[in-house]
Design a protein around this motif. Sequence first.
Motif, short mmCIF file in Angstrom:
data_model
loop_
_atom_site.label_atom_id
_atom_site.label_comp_id
_atom_site.label_asym_id
_atom_site.label_seq_id
_atom_site.Cartn_x
_atom_site.Cartn_y
_atom_site.Cartn_z
N LYS A 19 0.78 -1.10 0.02
CA LYS A 19 0.01 -0.05 0.00
C LYS A 19 0.83 1.33 0.03
N THR A 20 1.93 1.11 0.52
CA THR A 20 2.90 2.53 0.43
C THR A 20 3.48 2.65 -0.75
N GLN A 21 3.72 1.56 -1.63
CA GLN A 21 4.35 2.10 -3.06
C GLN A 21 3.27 1.93 -4.06
N GLY A 22 1.90 1.64 -3.85
CA GLY A 22 0.79 1.23 -4.89
C GLY A 22 1.14 0.24 -5.69
N LYS A 23 1.76 -0.90 -5.58
CA LYS A 23 2.13 -1.65 -6.58
C LYS A 23 2.57 -3.37 -5.72
N MET A 24 2.52 -4.13 -6.58
CA MET A 24 2.98 -5.43 -6.08
C MET A 24 4.33 -5.43 -5.60
N ALA A 25 4.82 -6.04 -4.57
CA ALA A 25 6.07 -5.96 -3.84
C ALA A 25 6.36 -7.40 -3.12
N PHE A 26 7.61 -7.74 -2.85
CA PHE A 26 7.88 -8.84 -2.07
C PHE A 26 7.53 -8.72 -0.57
N PHE A 27 6.66 -9.44 -0.08
CA PHE A 27 6.13 -9.34 1.30
C PHE A 27 7.54 -9.06 2.41
N ASP A 28 7.37 -7.97 3.11
CA ASP A 28 8.14 -7.66 4.15
C ASP A 28 7.77 -7.89 5.66
N PRO A 29 8.23 -9.02 6.28
CA PRO A 29 7.56 -9.13 7.68
C PRO A 29 7.75 -8.07 8.68
N SER A 30 8.84 -7.16 8.34
CA SER A 30 8.85 -6.14 9.39
C SER A 30 7.95 -5.09 9.56
N ARG A 31 7.19 -5.14 8.34
CA ARG A 31 6.09 -3.96 8.42
C ARG A 31 4.80 -4.57 7.67
N PRO A 32 4.39 -5.70 8.44
CA PRO A 32 3.00 -6.43 7.79
C PRO A 32 1.64 -5.51 7.49
N GLN A 33 1.80 -4.57 8.38
CA GLN A 33 0.49 -3.62 7.99
C GLN A 33 0.55 -2.86 6.82
N ASP A 34 1.44 -2.85 6.14
CA ASP A 34 1.52 -2.05 4.83
C ASP A 34 1.17 -2.83 3.75
N PHE A 35 1.05 -4.19 3.74
CA PHE A 35 0.63 -5.10 2.56
C PHE A 35 -0.69 -5.77 2.67
N LEU A 36 -1.24 -5.91 1.54
CA LEU A 36 -2.62 -6.26 1.39
C LEU A 36 -2.69 -7.70 0.54
N PHE A 37 -3.20 -8.58 1.09
CA PHE A 37 -3.28 -9.97 0.41
C PHE A 37 -4.90 -10.02 -0.13
N ILE A 38 -5.00 -10.16 -1.56
CA ILE A 38 -5.92 -10.08 -2.41
C ILE A 38 -6.03 -11.72 -2.64
N SER A 39 -7.24 -12.11 -1.97
CA SER A 39 -7.44 -13.56 -2.13
C SER A 39 -8.08 -13.86 -3.52
N GLY A 40 -7.99 -15.08 -4.00
CA GLY A 40 -8.86 -15.58 -5.20
C GLY A 40 -10.51 -15.20 -5.18
N THR A 41 -11.06 -15.26 -3.99
CA THR A 41 -12.34 -15.16 -3.76
C THR A 41 -12.74 -13.60 -4.04
N LYS A 42 -11.69 -13.05 -3.15
CA LYS A 42 -11.91 -11.44 -3.42
C LYS A 42 -11.63 -10.82 -4.82
N MET A 43 -10.81 -11.56 -5.61
CA MET A 43 -10.40 -11.17 -7.05
C MET A 43 -11.57 -11.49 -7.89
N ARG A 44 -12.25 -12.65 -7.87
CA ARG A 44 -13.47 -13.11 -8.32
C ARG A 44 -14.43 -12.11 -8.23
N THR A 45 -14.61 -11.80 -6.91
CA THR A 45 -15.96 -10.97 -6.40
C THR A 45 -15.80 -9.66 -7.10
N LEU A 46 -14.47 -9.04 -7.15
CA LEU A 46 -14.54 -7.70 -7.77
C LEU A 46 -14.79 -7.62 -9.28
N ALA A 47 -13.98 -8.95 -9.81
CA ALA A 47 -14.26 -8.93 -11.31
C ALA A 47 -15.81 -9.18 -11.71
N LYS A 48 -16.51 -10.09 -10.81
CA LYS A 48 -17.78 -10.22 -11.12
C LYS A 48 -18.65 -8.86 -10.77
#
Length: 459
Positions: A395-424
Amino acid sequence: MASMSAVLSKSPFLSQPLSKSPSSDLPFSAATVSFPSKSHRRGGVIRAGLISPDGGKLVELVVAEPRRREKKHEAGELPRVELTAIDVQWMHVLSEGWASPLGGFMRESEFLQTLHFNSLRLDDGSVVNMSVPIVLAIDDEQKASIGESKRVALVGSDGNPVAILSDIEIYKHPKEERIARTWGTTAPGLPYVEEAITNAGNWLIGGDLEVLEPVKYYDGLDRFRLSPAELRKELEKRGADAVFAFQLRNPVHNGHALLMTDTRRRLLEMGYKNPILLLHPLGGYTKADDVPLSWRMKQHEKVLEDGVLDPETTVVSIFPSPMHYAGPTEVQWHAKARINAGANFYIVGRDPAGMGHPVEKRDLYDADHGKKVLSMAPGLERLNILPFRVAAYDKTQGKMAFFDPSRPQDFLFISGTKMRTLAKNKENPPDGFMCPGGWQVLVDYYDSLTPAGKLPVPA
């Protein structure tokens, strides 16, 4: 970016990768690779040239054109076995050498070795990997019609001969054992089992295969179905000194593009001069909720057109195998087949070839077992396995990046279900998750499934 027609005029469809099953609620993830200290090297020097096929020679079982009329005439005089659509896909796999050194549908000794050892021992004592049975089932009536004949004609749904099976062996089809050893469960609801095994005949027939003509599907995608021999020719033409393969049956998002770019960078750092990505979407049978092949290929096209992937260093070709969803057992088949196409690196992610348990609310397989099994599997010692490191939306860069465990609050995981729901619901994911053109293809696909006037899907 070059148009699709321009790309195709230069080479087969070029592109890049993806992971996780759309049936899963787990996050989509990409990976950086844990590169082996010993790879395609000897004495610290990178070896040029493509990896040799299993058994040392690529098996090609299509009859040479001058003999096709003669063979078709022979087939007309033989007992007939009608093939299902999945049988035809396996015949395609065998005919082009994806299962080299296998020369036809399995006889009983090959079937048992596959079930019990996930490998085949060759005449010279060497071992090649083979983890899924490639077999042809027949019923009692077909067995009786064959009688004492040692040859049969294999016919398509239109009744025309497509192949000859010679020096045949007929043996019992132990369905329960086959299912239990391939999937690790006999629970009801396994997609491939219900499609291809449950109602199949109680006998298996194996033998030497001669395919009368190259397999074509006439679906507008045949130009993307390159055989191992054709892929090797293309890779050699490009001067590839390393080939890293990625198996997928899903659309490509930017996390996968990040993975592919990072993989190539690391191979260059190892001393390779021209690593080439083989992006290899599976083109055979898939379960009903997977995105169909034609839509996936449209999405890959848009990913190229939007400039996410580099067509100069990527080859996209359709892998004709059906999908088992058999987890660690099946991922060995996916890796082994890519050796025969010239790949010496294979990228493996979380829960490869996996699916949700058909009865219980959990994954069918441990998410890490696929990559662990690949690193130990008999007959895959020549293949370098590249496991994933998770990528997510930063979220801080506005793009996909390798997960940094030192700042987990900055990352958003988009599940398969979430992706399909958005597309539908025709909603957009965060900017930088997937290229706009590729996302629109997914929206159009799900829109094509929705009756006019239906309300949005609840998130």
